[in-house]
Motif scaffolding. Structure first.
Motif, PDB file in Angstrom:
ATOM      1  N   SER A  13       0.823  -1.208   0.000  1.00 37.34           N
ATOM      2  CA  SER A  13       0.000   0.000   0.000  1.00 37.34           C
ATOM      3  C   SER A  13       0.860   1.263   0.000  1.00 37.34           C
ATOM      4  O   SER A  13       0.846   2.037  -0.959  1.00 37.34           O
ATOM      5  N   TRP A  14       1.628   1.482   1.057  1.00 38.40           N
ATOM      6  CA  TRP A  14       2.402   2.708   1.177  1.00 38.40           C
ATOM      7  C   TRP A  14       3.596   2.735   0.239  1.00 38.40           C
ATOM      8  O   TRP A  14       3.994   3.806  -0.227  1.00 38.40           O
ATOM      9  N   GLY A  15       4.158   1.589  -0.034  1.00 37.75           N
ATOM     10  CA  GLY A  15       5.270   1.536  -0.987  1.00 37.75           C
ATOM     11  C   GLY A  15       4.829   1.940  -2.382  1.00 37.75           C
ATOM     12  O   GLY A  15       5.496   2.722  -3.053  1.00 37.75           O
ATOM     13  N   LEU A  16       3.686   1.408  -2.792  1.00 33.96           N
ATOM     14  CA  LEU A  16       3.153   1.773  -4.106  1.00 33.96           C
ATOM     15  C   LEU A  16       2.793   3.250  -4.155  1.00 33.96           C
ATOM     16  O   LEU A  16       3.101   3.941  -5.128  1.00 33.96           O
ATOM     17  N   LEU A  17       2.177   3.747  -3.093  1.00 41.91           N
ATOM     18  CA  LEU A  17       1.807   5.159  -3.046  1.00 41.91           C
ATOM     19  C   LEU A  17       3.041   6.050  -3.111  1.00 41.91           C
ATOM     20  O   LEU A  17       3.058   7.040  -3.854  1.00 41.91           O
ATOM     21  N   SER A  18       4.089   5.698  -2.384  1.00 40.51           N
ATOM     22  CA  SER A  18       5.299   6.513  -2.409  1.00 40.51           C
ATOM     23  C   SER A  18       5.972   6.488  -3.782  1.00 40.51           C
ATOM     24  O   SER A  18       6.485   7.510  -4.240  1.00 40.51           O
ATOM     25  N   MET A  19       5.969   5.338  -4.449  1.00 41.28           N
ATOM     26  CA  MET A  19       6.558   5.274  -5.795  1.00 41.28           C
ATOM     27  C   MET A  19       5.757   6.092  -6.801  1.00 41.28           C
ATOM     28  O   MET A  19       6.327   6.757  -7.664  1.00 41.28           O
ATOM     29  N   VAL A  20       4.433   6.084  -6.690  1.00 45.41           N
ATOM     30  CA  VAL A  20       3.591   6.872  -7.593  1.00 45.41           C
ATOM     31  C   VAL A  20       3.807   8.358  -7.351  1.00 45.41           C
ATOM     32  O   VAL A  20       3.922   9.147  -8.302  1.00 45.41           O
ATOM     33  N   VAL A  21       3.892   8.771  -6.086  1.00 50.83           N
ATOM     34  CA  VAL A  21       4.140  10.180  -5.773  1.00 50.83           C
ATOM     35  C   VAL A  21       5.514  10.606  -6.264  1.00 50.83           C
ATOM     36  O   VAL A  21       5.673  11.693  -6.837  1.00 50.83           O
ATOM     37  N   PHE A  22       6.518   9.758  -6.092  1.00 53.06           N
ATOM     38  CA  PHE A  22       7.864  10.064  -6.573  1.00 53.06           C
ATOM     39  C   PHE A  22       7.878  10.204  -8.094  1.00 53.06           C
ATOM     40  O   PHE A  22       8.449  11.153  -8.633  1.00 53.06           O
ATOM     41  N   PHE A  23       7.232   9.275  -8.801  1.00 53.46           N
ATOM     42  CA  PHE A  23       7.166   9.334 -10.258  1.00 53.46           C
ATOM     43  C   PHE A  23       6.445  10.599 -10.718  1.00 53.46           C
ATOM     44  O   PHE A  23       6.883  11.273 -11.649  1.00 53.46           O
ATOM     45  N   GLY A  24       5.347  10.923 -10.057  1.00 53.83           N
ATOM     46  CA  GLY A  24       4.616  12.143 -10.410  1.00 53.83           C
ATOM     47  C   GLY A  24       5.449  13.386 -10.171  1.00 53.83           C
ATOM     48  O   GLY A  24       5.433  14.317 -10.975  1.00 53.83           O
ATOM     49  N   GLY A  25       6.191  13.419  -9.076  1.00 55.94           N
ATOM     50  CA  GLY A  25       7.049  14.565  -8.796  1.00 55.94           C
ATOM     51  C   GLY A  25       8.150  14.730  -9.815  1.00 55.94           C
ATOM     52  O   GLY A  25       8.428  15.843 -10.273  1.00 55.94           O
ATOM     53  N   ILE A  26       8.785  13.631 -10.196  1.00 59.63           N
ATOM     54  CA  ILE A  26       9.835  13.694 -11.220  1.00 59.63           C
ATOM     55  C   ILE A  26       9.250  14.146 -12.561  1.00 59.63           C
ATOM     56  O   ILE A  26       9.848  14.956 -13.268  1.00 59.63           O
ATOM     57  N   THR A  27       8.078  13.628 -12.903  1.00 62.48           N
ATOM     58  CA  THR A  27       7.432  14.011 -14.157  1.00 62.48           C
ATOM     59  C   THR A  27       7.097  15.498 -14.168  1.00 62.48           C
ATOM     60  O   THR A  27       7.340  16.192 -15.163  1.00 62.48           O
TER      61      THR A  27
END
Length: 60
Positions: A13-27
Motif C-alpha cells: 500500500s504505502w510503498g506503491l503510493l510513495s513510488m507513484v508520488v515520486f514518479f509524479g514529482g519527477i514528471t
C-alpha cells in the motif's frame, strides 16, 4: 499478525503510493515551464565543439 505479513501489506500500500508520488514529482519537475532551456542545453551539449561534420574518409 506476523511481521512478514505486516511488512508486505505496508509495502503493497504505502510503498506503491510513495513510488507513484515520486514518479509524479519527477514528471512534473521535468515538464515544468522553466525546464525547456536547461533540457535544450543538455541535449545539444555533445555538439558544442563541432564546427563542421567530421571527415569520415581515412585518407586513401
Amino acid at each position: 499478525m506476523e511481521r512478514y505479513t505486516l511488512l508486505r501489506h505496508l509495502a503493497d500500500s504505502w510503498g506503491l503510493l510513495s513510488m507513484v508520488v515520486f514518479f509524479g514529482g519527477i514528471t512534473l519537475w521535468i515538464f515544468r515551464p522553466g525546464a525547456r532551456s536547461v533540457q535544450s542545453e543538455a541535449a545539444m551539449q555533445i555538439f558544442r565543439n563541432d564546427d563542421h561534420p567530421k571527415d569520415d574518409s581515412d585518407g586513401r
